[in-house]
Write a protein that holds these residues in place. Sequence first.
Motif: not given
Length: 343
Positions: A210, A213, A215, A274-275, A308, A311, A313-315, A340-341
């Motif tokens: 990543i 990016e 977090v 981004d995440h 996020a 896209n 990119k949510v966890y 996740y990443l």
Amino acid sequence: MARLAGSRTNMLRGIIALLIVITALAGCGNAQEKQPEAEPSNTGNGAGTGSTNNNGGQTNGSSETRVVKDHFGEVEIPVKPRRVAAIYLEDYLVALGAEPIVQWYHPSWGKQDYLNLSVPQFDITGSIEALLEAAPDLIISDGYADAAIYEKYSKVAPTYRMPDAILESGSTEILTKIADLMGVPEKAEELIKDFEQKIADMKAKLQTAIGKESVAVLRLNIGEKDINLLGIKNRFVGSILYKELGLTAPKLVAEMDKFIDTLSMEKLPELDADHIIILTSNGTWTSPENQEAIDNLLNSPIWKSTPAVKNGKVYQVERTFWQSGAFQANQLKLKDLEKYLLQ
């Protein structure tokens, strides 16, 4: 007659000689019975003469003590404690291969479920009797124990309150101190060496996966209408994510002075991460009592409009180890980051 007298004299001499030999042999036997027993060999670690179990610890205890310095001053503790209550620090005992005699519990927050302990719960908001019944020979506490609580604990057993400087230094320093209190410093050294290698490997993989990016870590407050943003100085996540792993914090997170702050839904777009890693304040993502708050968040137009979320990119992560900066909790975070990443 002379011959007969001589014969009797020789016989008498023989009998006397035989009696002397028998007496001497008896004396030797008694002397052997009265010999002191040999000193038992110490197969443990020099902390007393108690018998040892398979873990090298004593099963019948030892009266040997030592004096150590904690947050409040000096305290005398067992050299080899056997029954330890580590209030909110159970993670470290488990990492060292020891089982705590009770587990920290709070009615509003629950307990550290990820440890999978089968020991009695100690409600820190309740009576001290529960701790007394557990009969610890050592109590170790984190920063929750103020002077009044420390005094209560000390009436139950010798109590070591972690110094703030150690608590603020991170999980490896806390593990080192607890290993020292338990009398097994070498175990901490081995665990830390392995953990540092895992951090180095994960850092390199994340950099490749990543790069820069950003977090962010959020906490959904069940029963409230806002969420929390965990800052770069947050010792539960800030230390391992941003300091040790070198992940990039969004501007809003990087500029935070607070450990944790409230973030209204209206300000969510300003986060620009981004995440997003998100956890619930209590319960789980499938708890029935949490569903209203979860649905309100996930169905919010503002939430859906964040980069996020759009896209994918949510966890959603499990709260009990993400709300802890403890040693094993951090290793579980590494597994989540890998899941996740590093896809």
